[in-house]
Every structure is written in C-alpha cells, then in structure tokens.
Design a protein around this motif. Structure first.
Motif, PDB file in Angstrom:
ATOM      1  N   GLU A  17      -9.057  74.530  58.702  1.00 24.92           N
ATOM      2  CA  GLU A  17     -10.140  74.853  59.501  1.00 24.92           C
ATOM      3  C   GLU A  17     -10.536  76.248  59.503  1.00 24.92           C
ATOM      4  OE1 GLU A  17     -13.552  73.842  61.346  1.00 24.92           O
ATOM      5  OE2 GLU A  17     -12.244  72.343  60.415  1.00 24.92           O
ATOM      6  N   ALA A  18      -9.686  77.002  59.754  1.00 23.19           N
ATOM      7  CA  ALA A  18      -9.772  78.462  59.650  1.00 23.19           C
ATOM      8  C   ALA A  18     -10.489  79.020  58.389  1.00 23.19           C
ATOM      9  CB  ALA A  18      -8.608  79.229  60.103  1.00 23.19           C
ATOM     10  N   TYR A  19     -10.008  78.572  57.300  1.00 28.84           N
ATOM     11  CA  TYR A  19     -10.589  79.151  56.131  1.00 28.84           C
ATOM     12  C   TYR A  19     -11.951  78.643  55.739  1.00 28.84           C
ATOM     13  CZ  TYR A  19      -6.165  80.730  54.167  1.00 28.84           C
ATOM     14  OH  TYR A  19      -4.827  81.472  53.942  1.00 28.84           O
ATOM     15  N   LYS A  20     -12.189  77.362  56.425  1.00 30.79           N
ATOM     16  CA  LYS A  20     -13.409  76.644  56.297  1.00 30.79           C
ATOM     17  C   LYS A  20     -14.687  77.678  57.136  1.00 30.79           C
ATOM     18  CE  LYS A  20     -12.248  71.824  55.219  1.00 30.79           C
ATOM     19  NZ  LYS A  20     -12.773  70.364  55.811  1.00 30.79           N
ATOM     20  N   LYS A  21     -14.027  77.914  58.371  1.00 32.09           N
ATOM     21  CA  LYS A  21     -14.798  78.858  59.150  1.00 32.09           C
ATOM     22  C   LYS A  21     -15.235  80.187  58.224  1.00 32.09           C
ATOM     23  CE  LYS A  21     -13.461  76.947  63.676  1.00 32.09           C
ATOM     24  NZ  LYS A  21     -12.834  77.180  64.909  1.00 32.09           N
ATOM     25  N   ALA A  22     -14.240  80.797  57.913  1.00 31.24           N
ATOM     26  CA  ALA A  22     -14.417  81.946  57.235  1.00 31.24           C
ATOM     27  C   ALA A  22     -15.633  81.863  56.166  1.00 31.24           C
ATOM     28  CB  ALA A  22     -13.121  82.519  56.367  1.00 31.24           C
ATOM     29  N   LEU A  23     -15.477  80.381  55.344  1.00 34.13           N
ATOM     30  CA  LEU A  23     -16.371  80.391  54.301  1.00 34.13           C
ATOM     31  C   LEU A  23     -17.889  80.053  54.908  1.00 34.13           C
ATOM     32  CD1 LEU A  23     -14.483  77.935  51.931  1.00 34.13           C
ATOM     33  CD2 LEU A  23     -15.444  80.019  51.434  1.00 34.13           C
ATOM     34  N   ARG A  24     -18.086  79.464  56.051  1.00 34.98           N
ATOM     35  CA  ARG A  24     -19.261  79.201  56.638  1.00 34.98           C
ATOM     36  C   ARG A  24     -20.144  80.523  56.857  1.00 34.98           C
ATOM     37  NH1 ARG A  24     -16.861  74.292  58.878  1.00 34.98           N
ATOM     38  NH2 ARG A  24     -16.231  75.494  60.838  1.00 34.98           N
TER      39      ARG A  24
END
Length: 385
Positions: free
Chosen positions: A287-294
């Motif tokens: 989820e943290a990696y996804k937030k970085a990608l957002r």
C-alpha cells in the motif's frame, strides 16, 4: 541578474519550487537559486546602441522585441520567447542579460544543454557575474556533469564570498558526489555566514545519513527538528537513520505521524514501505508503494517495490505485469529481467522464467556485473535441477 518577463506571483512559485534541497538529491530539477529570486521588468535588459546599424531605429526595434518577449513569458510560452530574444540578441550581440535570460528560460523547459550554452555566452560578455555561474552550475548538475557544476558554483562563491545561496547549491552537488568532507566544510562556512539556516541543516543531516554515520545522523537530525520542525526532510532523515540501525520501533515513532502531514512525499512513502517490509507487513508495504506511485507514477523504486510485494503476498500475475512493463520501458536493465524471472518462478512458468533469467545474465555479462551474474546463474541452476 534580472531576467525578463516573470511577474511577482510567478516569482513566488519559482521560489517554492527551488526551496527543498532534498528535491535535487532525488532528481527533481530546481530553478537556479539566484535566478529564481530576481525581479523582472521590460526595462531591465539595456540596449547597447553602438552595436546597432541605426541607433534610433535599432533601439525601437530592440525594445519592441523585449515587449513581445515579456508577453510570451507571461503567457508561459517560453520557447517562442526564446526565439524573440534571439532576434533581440542579433541586434545587440554584446548584451549578457539577454543570454542569461534565454538560459533561464531553457532551464524552465528542462533544456539544460541549451541553457549551459547560453550561460557560457553570458559569461564571455560578463565574466564577473556570479549569477551566470549559478545558472551554469545548475544546468551542469541537471546534466549529471557534477565536476563542472562544482567548478561553476565555486567560481560563483569566489565572486560573491559572502553568498549563502551559492554555497547551498554547491553543497547539494557535493552531496551527490559523495564528497562528505567538503559538505561539512560548506556547512561550517554557511553556519558562520548565516547561523540557523534550515536548508544547511537539511544538507548536513543528509550527508551524515548518506555517509553511513548513523549515530551522528540521529543526534544531528534529532536536534535539528527542534529548531526547524517545519522541515519534513529532517524527520525523514532521522527515521531513515533509525531504520538503518535496525531500530524499527524508533523509526516507526518518527515516521508514522508524518504520513498524514507529508502524504505527498514519495520519499516518505518509500521509506515507510521499507519499514513495513522489515516488519514483514507486506500488504502495508504494498500500500505504501502504491501511494508513492499515486504521487509519482514514474517512480521506478515504487514500481519495483510493488512488484516484489505482489510476489511476497503470492500474487505473481500482478508482479509479472509490472516487471514486464519495466523491461519494455528499459530493455537494457538486467535487474528488471531478473525480477521478471522471479515472478515467473512464483507463477510456476519455468520456461518463461528461464528465458527472462538468460536475458538478465546476458545483460549482466555485458555490463561486467559479477554480482548480478552470480545471482542469476544460481537461479538458472536451480531451475535445471
């Protein structure tokens, strides 16, 4: 240096873009500090009448070109503004301000080769102007030519020995070079010239962290956040130092409150993902990696991290999509093929895994990466057994 065509509100925006030192460290281009803080008006670039065929007619045409250029800059049409200023330069070839202005506009478009050429031309005409060296150093830094950037900023400092902004820019380049001794020297010089400079504190904290001096990084950044609680970089550096030491509880205590405050920070989400991985909380890391990608859809580290976490939670199909896309984006990156091979292994597609590993092996050999070769050779042997 005065550059034509930027109003007060645009100046404030440029200063905001140029503020965080950490931005340059992770590849986000910053506007040259000296240029970003200038005020711009139509009348700031003087004509040099002696260079005109007809003094009166030449001055009138020159001023009209300046007016047109200012309007184009105000509308954000930098490319056309440069073309107009080039026409003006043909009328007044000895006008350093014109070349400096064009250099600045090239930096706004990410055209750093062209910017460097314009600043060099400006320096031929006005070799004692430190702001042109600032622009030149900024251009070189964005081109990855760090030695030339260091020389340019050093020249600016020699011309303006009491300048803090040039030293800050030099310190960032030295940090990228890994010259931590000179970063310390630069920090000490800034501390004498301007005690309490928060950007210098961020720079020094980053140097201690990157040089592996984790105890000192913790002590320095912990003290710095007391004086500069608004600088999110200091919290990130402090949390990262704890994480490097394996003190996960302390890292969590520092970083977790920042997730809401600094939710747009790609670096923070990447660091939090690393912490979650260390705690073996793979869904939270994903989820943290996804937030970085957002926040940054092009963040390669976040893409790789997402792919690895999909493998960790046994969703190889998602990982395959990610790593296959990465190999298409960067077909000469051996690591991407290696990760793709690992995803195929988890997905029980051994033939495709072997093909990906062999491609990685070929690229590692071409790049003389012995560590990569050993890793992928071992994986191929396991598939053959």
């Amino acid at each position: 240096m005065k550059v034509m065509g930027l109003g007060h509100q645009q100046q404030r925006q440029v200063r905001q873009i140029g503020a965080p030192l950490l931005a340059l460290l992770i590849g986000v281009a910053m506007v040259p500090r000296a240029i970003a803080q200038t005020q711009l008006t139509v009348d700031t670039i003087p004509a040099t009448p002696s260079s005109f065929r007809s003094q009166t007619q030449g001055r009138k045409q020159f001023n009209e070109l300046l007016r047109q250029g200012k309007e184009l800059v105000d509308r954000g049409n930098f490319a056309q503004a440069i073309a107009v200023y080039q026409q003006a330069a043909s009328l007044d070839q000895n006008n350093a301000e014109l070349y400096g202005s064009m250099g600045y506009l090239h930096t706004r478009q990410g055209q750093f080769n062209e910017a460097a050429q314009q600043f060099q031309q400006a320096l031929k005409l006005d070799p004692n102007n430190p702001e042109y060296y600032d622009g030149l150093g900024f251009s070189y830094a964005n081109l990855g030519e760090l030695s030339q950037a260091t020389s340019a900023y050093s020249a600016a400092i020699s011309l303006a020995p009491k300048s803090v902004k040039y030293r800050l820019a030099l310190g960032v380049v030295l940090l990228r070079q890994g010259d931590y001794g000179r970063v310390r020297q630069t920090y000490d010089e800034i501390a004498r010239l301007q005690p309490g400079n928060d950007e210098a504190a961020v720079m020094m904290g980053a140097a201690l962290l990157q040089s592996g001096q984790f105890d000192q990084a913790i002590t320095f950044n912990r003290e710095a956040v007391k004086y500069y609680p608004h600088r999110s970089e200091l919290y990130l550096q402090l949390g990262s130092a704890y994480l490097e030491q394996g003190n996960l509880a302390a890292a969590r205590q520092i970083l977790e409150p920042r997730l809401n405050t600094d939710w747009r920070s790609v670096a923070l989400h990447l660091t939090w993902a690393t912490l979650m991985e260390a705690e073996q909380n793979y869904p939270a890391a994903l989820e943290a990696y996804k937030k970085a990608l957002r926040n940054d859809p092009q963040a390669i580290a976040a893409k790789i991290g997402s792919g690895r976490m999909y493998l960790a939670i046994n969703q190889p199909g998602e990982a395959i999509w990610i790593f296959r896309d990465l190999t298409r984006e960067a077909p000469n990156n051996a690591d991407f093929y290696y990760f793709l091979g690992e995803a195929y292994v988890v997905d029980k597609k051994e033939n495709l895994a072997k093909t990906a590993f062999e491609k990685a092996q070929q690229l590692y050999q071409t790049q003389n990466n012995s560590e990569g070769q050993e890793r992928v050779t071992a994986r191929l042997a396991e598939l053959e057994s």
